[in-house]
Design a protein around this motif. Structure first.
Motif, PDB file in Angstrom:
ATOM      1  N   TYR A   1     -70.328 -40.642  79.650  1.00  0.00           N
ATOM      2  CA  TYR A   1     -69.330 -40.085  80.527  1.00  0.00           C
ATOM      3  C   TYR A   1     -68.249 -40.939  81.357  1.00  0.00           C
ATOM      4  CZ  TYR A   1     -67.137 -36.640  83.602  1.00  0.00           C
ATOM      5  OH  TYR A   1     -66.327 -35.819  84.259  1.00  0.00           O
ATOM      6  N   LEU A   2     -67.045 -40.780  81.030  1.00  0.00           N
ATOM      7  CA  LEU A   2     -66.174 -41.542  81.545  1.00  0.00           C
ATOM      8  C   LEU A   2     -65.542 -40.857  82.917  1.00  0.00           C
ATOM      9  CD1 LEU A   2     -63.968 -43.342  78.795  1.00  0.00           C
ATOM     10  CD2 LEU A   2     -66.131 -44.272  80.085  1.00  0.00           C
ATOM     11  N   VAL A   3     -65.953 -40.811  84.174  1.00  0.00           N
ATOM     12  CA  VAL A   3     -65.685 -40.052  85.137  1.00  0.00           C
ATOM     13  C   VAL A   3     -64.209 -40.042  85.376  1.00  0.00           C
ATOM     14  CG1 VAL A   3     -66.010 -39.801  87.746  1.00  0.00           C
ATOM     15  CG2 VAL A   3     -67.842 -40.782  86.244  1.00  0.00           C
ATOM     16  N   HIS A   4     -63.203 -40.902  85.465  1.00  0.00           N
ATOM     17  CA  HIS A   4     -61.940 -40.628  85.828  1.00  0.00           C
ATOM     18  C   HIS A   4     -61.178 -39.921  84.759  1.00  0.00           C
ATOM     19  CE1 HIS A   4     -62.791 -42.694  89.391  1.00  0.00           C
ATOM     20  NE2 HIS A   4     -63.150 -43.724  88.965  1.00  0.00           N
ATOM     21  N   ARG A   5     -61.855 -40.063  83.453  1.00  0.00           N
ATOM     22  CA  ARG A   5     -60.906 -39.192  82.365  1.00  0.00           C
ATOM     23  C   ARG A   5     -61.511 -37.840  81.913  1.00  0.00           C
ATOM     24  NH1 ARG A   5     -60.745 -43.101  77.188  1.00  0.00           N
ATOM     25  NH2 ARG A   5     -59.400 -41.044  76.830  1.00  0.00           N
ATOM     26  N   LYS A   6     -62.740 -37.944  82.680  1.00  0.00           N
ATOM     27  CA  LYS A   6     -63.377 -36.564  82.284  1.00  0.00           C
ATOM     28  C   LYS A   6     -63.698 -36.489  80.639  1.00  0.00           C
ATOM     29  CE  LYS A   6     -62.529 -32.523  84.539  1.00  0.00           C
ATOM     30  NZ  LYS A   6     -61.983 -31.514  85.137  1.00  0.00           N
ATOM     31  N   TRP A   7     -64.398 -37.627  80.073  1.00  0.00           N
ATOM     32  CA  TRP A   7     -64.348 -37.884  78.794  1.00  0.00           C
ATOM     33  C   TRP A   7     -65.660 -38.357  78.287  1.00  0.00           C
ATOM     34  CZ3 TRP A   7     -60.490 -37.210  75.311  1.00  0.00           C
ATOM     35  CH2 TRP A   7     -60.561 -37.733  74.053  1.00  0.00           C
ATOM     36  N   CYS A   8     -66.131 -37.912  77.135  1.00  0.00           N
ATOM     37  CA  CYS A   8     -67.245 -38.254  76.438  1.00  0.00           C
ATOM     38  C   CYS A   8     -66.927 -39.389  75.485  1.00  0.00           C
ATOM     39  CB  CYS A   8     -67.889 -37.154  75.680  1.00  0.00           C
ATOM     40  SG  CYS A   8     -69.385 -37.937  74.983  1.00  0.00           S
ATOM     41  N   ASP A   9     -67.375 -40.614  75.958  1.00  0.00           N
ATOM     42  CA  ASP A   9     -67.070 -41.801  75.148  1.00  0.00           C
ATOM     43  C   ASP A   9     -68.012 -42.384  74.076  1.00  0.00           C
ATOM     44  OD1 ASP A   9     -64.856 -43.708  75.072  1.00  0.00           O
ATOM     45  OD2 ASP A   9     -66.224 -45.395  75.671  1.00  0.00           O
TER      46      ASP A   9
ATOM     47  N   ARG B   1     -76.893 -32.343  73.696  1.00  0.00           N
ATOM     48  CA  ARG B   1     -78.029 -32.988  73.318  1.00  0.00           C
ATOM     49  C   ARG B   1     -77.981 -34.409  73.187  1.00  0.00           C
ATOM     50  NH1 ARG B   1     -80.178 -31.162  67.411  1.00  0.00           N
ATOM     51  NH2 ARG B   1     -78.184 -31.458  66.538  1.00  0.00           N
ATOM     52  N   LEU B   2     -77.011 -35.043  73.099  1.00  0.00           N
ATOM     53  CA  LEU B   2     -76.823 -36.396  72.883  1.00  0.00           C
ATOM     54  C   LEU B   2     -76.761 -37.180  74.368  1.00  0.00           C
ATOM     55  CD1 LEU B   2     -74.337 -36.387  70.004  1.00  0.00           C
ATOM     56  CD2 LEU B   2     -76.724 -37.176  69.865  1.00  0.00           C
ATOM     57  N   TRP B   3     -77.027 -36.527  75.238  1.00  0.00           N
ATOM     58  CA  TRP B   3     -77.214 -36.967  76.838  1.00  0.00           C
ATOM     59  C   TRP B   3     -78.085 -38.239  76.650  1.00  0.00           C
ATOM     60  CZ3 TRP B   3     -80.585 -37.793  80.610  1.00  0.00           C
ATOM     61  CH2 TRP B   3     -80.151 -37.890  81.912  1.00  0.00           C
ATOM     62  N   ARG B   4     -77.600 -39.169  77.454  1.00  0.00           N
ATOM     63  CA  ARG B   4     -78.309 -40.577  77.768  1.00  0.00           C
ATOM     64  C   ARG B   4     -78.178 -41.191  79.003  1.00  0.00           C
ATOM     65  NH1 ARG B   4     -80.801 -38.947  74.116  1.00  0.00           N
ATOM     66  NH2 ARG B   4     -81.180 -39.590  72.081  1.00  0.00           N
ATOM     67  N   ILE B   5     -79.351 -41.625  79.524  1.00  0.00           N
ATOM     68  CA  ILE B   5     -79.062 -42.258  80.985  1.00  0.00           C
ATOM     69  C   ILE B   5     -78.933 -43.728  80.672  1.00  0.00           C
ATOM     70  CG2 ILE B   5     -80.067 -40.593  82.384  1.00  0.00           C
ATOM     71  CD1 ILE B   5     -82.568 -42.551  82.439  1.00  0.00           C
TER      72      ILE B   5
ATOM     73  N   GLN C   1     -79.761 -31.638  83.579  1.00  0.00           N
ATOM     74  CA  GLN C   1     -78.843 -32.952  83.271  1.00  0.00           C
ATOM     75  C   GLN C   1     -77.633 -32.417  83.064  1.00  0.00           C
ATOM     76  OE1 GLN C   1     -81.432 -33.658  79.694  1.00  0.00           O
ATOM     77  NE2 GLN C   1     -82.500 -35.301  80.701  1.00  0.00           N
ATOM     78  N   ARG C   2     -76.673 -33.117  83.326  1.00  0.00           N
ATOM     79  CA  ARG C   2     -75.167 -32.986  83.248  1.00  0.00           C
ATOM     80  C   ARG C   2     -74.462 -34.227  82.627  1.00  0.00           C
ATOM     81  NH1 ARG C   2     -73.449 -32.383  89.201  1.00  0.00           N
ATOM     82  NH2 ARG C   2     -73.964 -34.664  89.467  1.00  0.00           N
ATOM     83  N   CYS C   3     -73.340 -33.980  81.829  1.00  0.00           N
ATOM     84  CA  CYS C   3     -72.468 -35.109  81.700  1.00  0.00           C
ATOM     85  C   CYS C   3     -72.276 -36.150  82.592  1.00  0.00           C
ATOM     86  CB  CYS C   3     -71.135 -34.547  81.131  1.00  0.00           C
ATOM     87  SG  CYS C   3     -71.303 -33.410  79.581  1.00  0.00           S
ATOM     88  N   MET C   4     -71.875 -35.552  83.979  1.00  0.00           N
ATOM     89  CA  MET C   4     -71.750 -36.639  84.765  1.00  0.00           C
ATOM     90  C   MET C   4     -72.767 -37.722  85.176  1.00  0.00           C
ATOM     91  SD  MET C   4     -69.883 -37.326  87.734  1.00  0.00           S
ATOM     92  CE  MET C   4     -69.366 -35.875  88.578  1.00  0.00           C
ATOM     93  N   GLU C   5     -74.018 -37.513  84.841  1.00  0.00           N
ATOM     94  CA  GLU C   5     -74.967 -38.653  84.535  1.00  0.00           C
ATOM     95  C   GLU C   5     -75.265 -39.387  83.465  1.00  0.00           C
ATOM     96  OE1 GLU C   5     -75.238 -35.952  88.114  1.00  0.00           O
ATOM     97  OE2 GLU C   5     -75.946 -35.407  85.952  1.00  0.00           O
ATOM     98  N   CYS C   6     -74.414 -39.062  82.448  1.00  0.00           N
ATOM     99  CA  CYS C   6     -74.744 -39.575  80.835  1.00  0.00           C
ATOM    100  C   CYS C   6     -74.068 -40.979  80.859  1.00  0.00           C
ATOM    101  CB  CYS C   6     -74.049 -38.694  79.875  1.00  0.00           C
ATOM    102  SG  CYS C   6     -74.280 -39.028  78.131  1.00  0.00           S
ATOM    103  N   MET C   7     -74.719 -41.727  80.350  1.00  0.00           N
ATOM    104  CA  MET C   7     -74.311 -43.088  80.095  1.00  0.00           C
ATOM    105  C   MET C   7     -72.521 -42.953  79.329  1.00  0.00           C
ATOM    106  SD  MET C   7     -76.397 -44.557  77.199  1.00  0.00           S
ATOM    107  CE  MET C   7     -75.652 -46.108  76.849  1.00  0.00           C
TER     108      MET C   7
ATOM    109  N   PRO D   1     -62.763 -34.585  75.618  1.00  0.00           N
ATOM    110  CA  PRO D   1     -63.063 -34.296  77.039  1.00  0.00           C
ATOM    111  C   PRO D   1     -64.118 -33.214  77.443  1.00  0.00           C
ATOM    112  CG  PRO D   1     -61.050 -33.066  75.947  1.00  0.00           C
ATOM    113  CD  PRO D   1     -61.721 -33.845  74.954  1.00  0.00           C
ATOM    114  N   VAL D   2     -64.685 -33.613  78.529  1.00  0.00           N
ATOM    115  CA  VAL D   2     -65.791 -32.768  79.034  1.00  0.00           C
ATOM    116  C   VAL D   2     -65.858 -32.581  80.499  1.00  0.00           C
ATOM    117  CG1 VAL D   2     -67.357 -33.232  77.165  1.00  0.00           C
ATOM    118  CG2 VAL D   2     -67.434 -34.607  79.018  1.00  0.00           C
ATOM    119  N   GLU D   3     -66.177 -31.643  81.145  1.00  0.00           N
ATOM    120  CA  GLU D   3     -66.371 -31.199  82.369  1.00  0.00           C
ATOM    121  C   GLU D   3     -67.850 -31.984  82.726  1.00  0.00           C
ATOM    122  OE1 GLU D   3     -64.378 -30.351  84.516  1.00  0.00           O
ATOM    123  OE2 GLU D   3     -62.967 -28.964  83.256  1.00  0.00           O
ATOM    124  N   PRO D   4     -67.714 -32.405  83.985  1.00  0.00           N
ATOM    125  CA  PRO D   4     -68.900 -33.192  84.605  1.00  0.00           C
ATOM    126  C   PRO D   4     -70.273 -32.400  84.579  1.00  0.00           C
ATOM    127  CG  PRO D   4     -67.334 -32.844  86.505  1.00  0.00           C
ATOM    128  CD  PRO D   4     -66.896 -32.281  85.243  1.00  0.00           C
ATOM    129  N   GLU D   5     -69.952 -30.942  84.774  1.00  0.00           N
ATOM    130  CA  GLU D   5     -71.165 -30.104  84.994  1.00  0.00           C
ATOM    131  C   GLU D   5     -71.685 -29.782  83.370  1.00  0.00           C
ATOM    132  OE1 GLU D   5     -72.809 -29.297  87.637  1.00  0.00           O
ATOM    133  OE2 GLU D   5     -71.319 -30.919  88.502  1.00  0.00           O
TER     134      GLU D   5
END
Length: 103
Positions: A76-84, A99-103, A68-74, A91-95
């Motif tokens: 994650y804001l792709v264009h901002r590279k941001w955890c919302d 542990r708060l990862w969610r789909i 799992q990675r930030c890229m697939e997390c609900m 800010p976070v990298e897509p890779e």
């Protein structure tokens, strides 16, 4: 804490690369466990970057058997590279992963 997202991202990357030990386990399996982590995050100073990383369980690579990675997390804001997720809001990298990862 720096206010420029790029500077913050570089700071986070450096901390993780230097081996910052974070709480990747236990992964919250229930809504209550997830909420308990959010409560801990809310008790931090909003500028406590290290605290957010430790409690959030951040790592700078895909995690777990499913990689799992930030890229697939609900959150994650792709264009901002941001955890919302409001309790994190960093800010976070897509890779990366936390542990708060969610789909």
């Amino acid at each position: 804490m720096a206010s420029d997202p790029e500077d913050i991202l570089k700071t986070i990357a450096a901390m993780l690369e230097a081996g910052l030990e974070t709480e990747v386990e236990p992964f919250p399996e229930t809504d209550k466990e997830f909420a308990d982590i959010l409560i801990k995050l809310r008790q931090l100073d909003p500028n406590d970057l290290k605290g957010k990383l430790v409690i959030g369980g951040f790592v700078d690579h895909p995690y777990g058997p499913e990689q799992q990675r930030c890229m697939e997390c609900m959150y994650y804001l792709v264009h901002r590279k941001w955890c919302d997720l409001p309790e994190l809001a960093v800010p976070v990298e897509p890779e990366w992963w936390c542990r708060l990862w969610r789909i």
